[in-house]
Design a protein around this motif. Structure first.
Motif, mmCIF file in Angstrom:
data_model
loop_
_atom_site.group_PDB
_atom_site.id
_atom_site.type_symbol
_atom_site.label_atom_id
_atom_site.label_comp_id
_atom_site.label_asym_id
_atom_site.label_seq_id
_atom_site.Cartn_x
_atom_site.Cartn_y
_atom_site.Cartn_z
ATOM 1 N N ASP A 98 -3.659 0.816 2.945
ATOM 2 C CA ASP A 98 -4.225 0.960 1.954
ATOM 3 C C ASP A 98 -4.676 -0.925 1.330
ATOM 4 O O ASP A 98 -5.648 -1.392 1.658
ATOM 5 C CB ASP A 98 -5.120 1.388 0.876
ATOM 6 C CG ASP A 98 -5.253 2.323 0.990
ATOM 7 O OD1 ASP A 98 -6.358 2.882 2.266
ATOM 8 O OD2 ASP A 98 -5.091 3.739 0.651
ATOM 9 N N LEU A 99 -3.367 -0.977 1.215
ATOM 10 C CA LEU A 99 -3.420 -2.124 0.604
ATOM 11 C C LEU A 99 -3.321 -3.601 1.110
ATOM 12 O O LEU A 99 -4.281 -4.470 1.647
ATOM 13 C CB LEU A 99 -1.975 -2.425 -0.375
ATOM 14 C CG LEU A 99 -1.013 -3.641 -0.956
ATOM 15 C CD1 LEU A 99 -2.462 -4.428 -1.713
ATOM 16 C CD2 LEU A 99 0.052 -3.803 -1.729
ATOM 17 N N ASP A 100 -2.389 -3.424 2.663
ATOM 18 C CA ASP A 100 -2.641 -4.044 3.808
ATOM 19 C C ASP A 100 -4.066 -4.164 4.482
ATOM 20 O O ASP A 100 -4.721 -5.655 4.411
ATOM 21 C CB ASP A 100 -1.843 -3.299 4.260
ATOM 22 C CG ASP A 100 -0.145 -3.627 4.398
ATOM 23 O OD1 ASP A 100 -0.386 -4.072 4.285
ATOM 24 O OD2 ASP A 100 0.345 -2.760 5.562
ATOM 25 N N GLU A 101 -5.002 -3.242 4.504
ATOM 26 C CA GLU A 101 -6.436 -3.776 4.885
ATOM 27 C C GLU A 101 -7.077 -4.075 4.155
ATOM 28 O O GLU A 101 -7.927 -4.975 4.560
ATOM 29 C CB GLU A 101 -7.209 -2.441 4.911
ATOM 30 C CG GLU A 101 -8.747 -1.962 6.075
ATOM 31 C CD GLU A 101 -9.136 -0.965 6.363
ATOM 32 O OE1 GLU A 101 -10.416 -0.728 6.099
ATOM 33 O OE2 GLU A 101 -8.192 0.235 6.485
ATOM 34 N N ALA A 102 -6.843 -3.881 2.658
ATOM 35 C CA ALA A 102 -7.552 -4.688 1.925
ATOM 36 C C ALA A 102 -7.509 -6.670 1.736
ATOM 37 O O ALA A 102 -7.862 -6.931 1.971
ATOM 38 C CB ALA A 102 -7.159 -4.523 -0.016
ATOM 39 N N ILE A 103 -6.359 -6.617 1.827
ATOM 40 C CA ILE A 103 -5.265 -7.942 1.717
ATOM 41 C C ILE A 103 -6.507 -8.207 3.150
ATOM 42 O O ILE A 103 -7.176 -10.119 3.943
ATOM 43 C CB ILE A 103 -4.532 -8.278 2.311
ATOM 44 C CG1 ILE A 103 -3.587 -7.936 0.846
ATOM 45 C CG2 ILE A 103 -3.776 -9.712 2.999
ATOM 46 C CD1 ILE A 103 -1.821 -7.533 0.721
#
Length: 103
Positions: A98-103
């Motif tokens: 989720d963090l990777d996609e958000a970035i």
């Protein structure tokens, strides 16, 4: 965030769901209806912490983003909304995807 009447939030979500039903595939306002419902679900998630709300919000933000291709004037709004909701879910679950996609 100020605590409001949860019944008002539930009612708002019901109305957003009804509006979405009135904007079927191909309707020019469908992306806005998807976005509005997703934002209301995100707010309810922030208030109550129900993971189903954040999952559904992400689903609707992704659908809205698909209706706003490169060059669409509201694409940046959809990207920001999706990223913010992914960050909410990351904060709850700690899934690095989720963090990777958000970035």
């Amino acid at each position: 965030m100020q605590q409001g009447d949860g019944n008002d939030l539930d009612e708002a979500i019901q109305h957003h769901r009804a509006a979405l039903q009135l904007t079927p595939a191909g309707h020019p306002d469908r992306s806005a209806s998807l976005n509005n419902l997703a934002n209301a679900l995100s707010t309810r998630f922030e208030q109550r912490g129900d993971g189903n709300d954040v999952d559904e919000a992400i689903q609707h933000h992704r659908a809205a983003l698909q209706l706003r291709p490169a060059g669409h004037p509201d694409r940046s709004d959809s990207l920001n909304n999706l990223a913010n909701t992914l960050l909410m879910r990351f904060s709850q679950r700690g899934d690095g995807k989720d963090l990777d996609e958000a970035i």
